[in-house]
Scaffold this motif. Structure first.
Motif, short mmCIF file in Angstrom:
data_model
loop_
_atom_site.label_atom_id
_atom_site.label_comp_id
_atom_site.label_asym_id
_atom_site.label_seq_id
_atom_site.Cartn_x
_atom_site.Cartn_y
_atom_site.Cartn_z
N PRO A 14 56.06 106.58 41.66
CA PRO A 14 56.98 107.66 41.29
C PRO A 14 58.44 107.22 41.35
O PRO A 14 59.27 107.71 40.59
CB PRO A 14 56.70 108.75 42.32
CG PRO A 14 55.62 108.27 43.21
CD PRO A 14 55.32 106.84 42.89
N GLY A 15 58.80 106.28 42.23
CA GLY A 15 60.17 105.73 42.32
C GLY A 15 60.07 104.23 42.49
O GLY A 15 59.30 103.58 41.77
N ASP A 16 60.80 103.70 43.47
CA ASP A 16 60.69 102.26 43.73
C ASP A 16 59.43 101.93 44.53
O ASP A 16 58.91 100.82 44.46
CB ASP A 16 61.91 101.77 44.53
CG ASP A 16 63.15 101.73 43.63
OD1 ASP A 16 62.97 101.69 42.38
OD2 ASP A 16 64.28 101.76 44.16
N ALA A 76 54.23 103.00 50.29
CA ALA A 76 54.60 101.65 50.76
C ALA A 76 55.65 101.04 49.82
O ALA A 76 55.61 101.25 48.60
CB ALA A 76 53.37 100.75 50.80
N ASP A 77 56.56 100.27 50.43
CA ASP A 77 57.57 99.57 49.62
C ASP A 77 56.97 98.35 48.93
O ASP A 77 57.40 97.97 47.85
CB ASP A 77 58.74 99.12 50.52
CG ASP A 77 59.39 100.31 51.20
OD1 ASP A 77 59.89 101.18 50.47
OD2 ASP A 77 59.37 100.39 52.44
N ILE A 78 56.02 97.73 49.61
CA ILE A 78 55.36 96.55 49.05
C ILE A 78 53.85 96.68 49.26
O ILE A 78 53.41 97.07 50.34
CB ILE A 78 55.81 95.26 49.76
CG1 ILE A 78 57.30 95.10 49.54
CG2 ILE A 78 55.07 94.04 49.25
CD1 ILE A 78 57.87 93.89 50.17
N VAL A 79 53.09 96.37 48.21
CA VAL A 79 51.63 96.43 48.32
C VAL A 79 51.05 95.03 48.09
O VAL A 79 51.48 94.32 47.17
CB VAL A 79 51.03 97.42 47.30
CG1 VAL A 79 49.50 97.38 47.32
CG2 VAL A 79 51.52 98.84 47.57
N THR A 117 55.19 87.85 37.56
CA THR A 117 55.36 88.41 38.90
C THR A 117 55.95 89.81 38.84
O THR A 117 56.86 90.08 38.06
CB THR A 117 56.30 87.50 39.71
OG1 THR A 117 55.65 86.25 39.88
CG2 THR A 117 56.62 88.08 41.07
N LEU A 118 55.41 90.69 39.66
CA LEU A 118 55.95 92.06 39.77
C LEU A 118 56.86 92.14 40.99
O LEU A 118 56.73 91.36 41.93
CB LEU A 118 54.79 93.05 39.89
CG LEU A 118 53.87 93.08 38.66
CD1 LEU A 118 52.64 93.93 38.92
CD2 LEU A 118 54.62 93.61 37.45
N PRO A 119 57.79 93.11 41.00
CA PRO A 119 58.79 93.11 42.08
C PRO A 119 58.24 93.41 43.47
O PRO A 119 58.75 92.86 44.45
CB PRO A 119 59.78 94.20 41.65
CG PRO A 119 59.17 94.92 40.52
CD PRO A 119 58.06 94.10 39.97
N ASN A 120 57.23 94.26 43.60
CA ASN A 120 56.77 94.61 44.95
C ASN A 120 55.26 94.81 45.02
O ASN A 120 54.77 95.71 45.71
CB ASN A 120 57.52 95.84 45.49
CG ASN A 120 57.37 97.03 44.57
OD1 ASN A 120 56.81 96.91 43.48
ND2 ASN A 120 57.85 98.19 45.00
#
Ligand code: FAD
Length: 387
Positions: free
Chosen positions: A141-143, A157-160, A297-300
Motif C-alpha cells: 500500500p505504501g513503501d 514489514a519494511d523488508i521481506v 533487484t527489487l528495493p525491499n
C-alpha cells in the motif's frame, strides 16, 4: 546501519530463514519469522545433513552456534556404504578412520534436521518465530509490505525475505521465472525404531548411510539419531507420474505392490524397508530453477535458499541456504552499501552466480546417478575424496 528502525519479515523458518534471523538479531535488527508449521514441535522431515566448512559451518560459526552444533552433531553418521541391488558392498567408509577435525575443510559433520532447527530456534529471542503463519499473499500500500496469512492474520514489514523453500509463494513477487521439471521423482519414507523394525538394514547402515544402485534406480538410506531411518527412492519418471499412476501413497497394499514391481530386479533384503515404512510415503517430483536467468533487484524484497535456487538434492542445499543467510546479513548490516537496494543487489549477484554453478552440477549428478555405470562412478568419486 541500513536496517536501523526497519522491521524485517522472513517468510519460512527452515535452516535458511532461521540462520538469517539469528545473524540479523545479533546485529540488533528487529526481525520476525513467519512459519507455516503449527508450532515448534512439528516433525521435521528428511534425513541427516552434512554441513560444509565454507558454508553451513561458516554460518553457524558467525552465528555463535558452533558449541551447540558440536554437542548435537552425530560423529560417524556420514560414513557410507556403496552397494548394488543385492546389497553387496563395493565401498565401505566404515573401514576408514575419521578424525572429527573441525579445522579440516573436508570434514563434513552430520546433524539431523530436527536438532539443527532446535539449535537455531533456541538462539532466537522469544516470540521471533510466529508459528501457524502460512503466507498466502502480500501487497504494497505504501513503501512497506502488508503480508497476509492463511489464518487471517496480517503483518507489516519494511523488508521481506522469502525463505519459504521449494514451493515458495514469495518467488512470484520477485520473478516470473518458474522451476522446470528435471525428469526425476524422489519418494521419501521412514522406518521408525529401525533396529527392531528393519534389523538387516539397521546392521547394513551401521549408523551411517547406504548408497544403493541397480537397474537405473538409486536408493539412499540414512540413519537418524532418534533410532529411525530415512530412505529416498530416486527414479526417472514423467512429471505427472504420481497422478497418472493412481497410487494412494497412504495405502500400504498399494504402496507395497508398486514397490515390489519397481524393485523386481532387486534382492528381497530391501523389502524390509518397504514393508515397515510409516505411511504415507512422500513423492517429491524434482524441479530446478533455470540457472541462466536472473531477475531485476527489487528495493525491499529478496529471497534465499530453495526459494531462490531450487535444484535436485546434491548434498549442498542446506549449506547454500545458510551461506545465503550469512552473505545477505553481511550485506544488509555492514557498511559497504549506500542503501538497502544496493545491498540486496550485491547479495543477489553473488548468490545467483554461486547457485548457477551448483545447479548445473546437481543436474549432471542426477543424470549419472540414474544411468548405467553409476555404482562404479560413485566408488571412484568417494575414493578420490578419501585420497
Ligand atoms: C529428498 C531430499 C533430500 C535432500 N537432502 C539434502 C542433503 O542431504 N543435504 C543438503 O544440504 N540438502 C538436502 N536437500 C535440500 C535441502 O533440504 C534444501 O535445500 C534446504 O532445506 C533448503 O533450506 P531452506 O531454508 O531454503 O528451505 P526449507 O528447508 O524448505 O524451509 C522452508 C521453510 O518454509 C516454510 N514454509 C513453506 N511455505 C511457507 C509459507 N507459504 N508460509 C510460511 N512458511 C512456509 C516451511 O514449513 C519450512 O519450514 C534435500 C532435499 C530433498 C528434497
Amino acid at each position: 546501519m541500513l536496517l536501523e528502525n526497519k522491521q524485517v519479515a522472513i517468510v519460512g523458518g527452515g535452516p535458511g530463514g532461521l540462520t538469517l534471523a539469528r545473524l540479523l538479531q545479533l546485529k540488533g535488527v528487529d526481525v520476525k519469522v513467519y512459519e507455516r508449521d503449527f508450532n515448534k514441535d512439528a516433525r521435521v522431515q528428511g534425513g541427516t545433513l552434512d554441513l560444509h566448512f565454507q558454508s553451513g559451518l561458516k554460518a553457524l560459526e558467525d552465528a555463535g552456534l558452533m558449541d551447540a552444533f558440536k554437542v548435537n552433531y552425530r560423529p560417524g553418521a556420514g560414513k557410507g556404504r556403496i552397494v548394488d541391488e543385492h546389497a553387496k558392498i563395493f565401498y565401505d567408509e566404515h573401514n576408514q578412520v575419521s578424525d572429527e577435525d573441525f579445522s579440516n575443510e573436508w570434514f563434513r559433520p552430520e546433524i539431523d534436521r530436527g536438532p539443527l532447527r532446535d539449535i537455531l530456534l533456541h538462539s532466537l529471542q522469544s516470540d521471533t518465530v510466529v508459528w501457524d503463519s502460512q503466507f498466502v499473499a502480500m501487497s504494497k500500500p505504501g513503501d512497506a509490505w502488508k503480508l497476509e496469512f492463511k489464518n487471517g492474520t496480517t503483518a507489516i514489514a519494511d523488508i521481506v525475505i522469502g525463505a519459504d523453500g521449494a514451493n515458495s509463494k514469495i518467488r512470484s513477487f520477485i520473478t516470473p521465472v518458474k522451476p522446470f521439471y528435471t525428469g526425476v521423482i524422489i519418494v521419501e519414507g521412514s522406518v521408525y525404531n529401525a533396529e527392531t523394525m528393519a534389523p538387516s538394514m539397521h546392521q547394513l547402515l551401521k549408523g551411517g548411510k547406504i548408497y544403493a544402485f541397480g537397474a537405473e534406480k538409486y536408493l539412499h538410506v540414512s540413519s537418524k539419531g532418534d533410532g529411525s531411518l530415512v530412505f529416498y527412492i530416486c527414479t526417472k519418471e514423467d512429471e505427472n507420474r504420481v497422478q497418472t499412476s493412481g497410487i494412494d501413497f497412504s495405502d500400504k497394499r498399494q504402496v507395497l505392490a508398486w514397490l515390489k514391481k519397481e524393485f523386481r530386479e532387486w534382492d528381497n533384503v530391501w523389502l524390509e524397508l518397504f514393508e515397515n515404512a510409516g505411511l504415507p510415503l512422500i513423492p517429491r517430483p524434482q524441479y530446478c530453477m533455470p540457472f541462466d536467468r536472473s531477475w531485476s533487484t527489487l528495493p525491499n524484497l529478496t529471497m534465499l535458499g530453495d526459494a531462490a535456487h531450487l535444484m535436485p538434492p546434491s548434498g549442498s542445499g542446506v549449506n547454500m541456504a545458510m551461506l545465503d543467510a550469512l552473505e545477505l546479513s553481511e550485506c544488509l548490516t555492514g557498511n559497504d552499501f549506500e542503501d538497502i537496494p544496493a545491498a540486496i543487489a550485491a547479495y543477489e549477484k553473488e548468490m545467483q552466480t554461486r547457485a548457477a554453478k551448483e545447479a548445473q552440477e546437481s543436474l549432471e549428478m542426477t543424470q549419472w546417478m540414474l544411468a548405467e555405470g553409476a555404482l562404479a562412478k560413485m566408488v571412484q568419486m568417494l575414493s578420490q575424496i578419501q585420497d
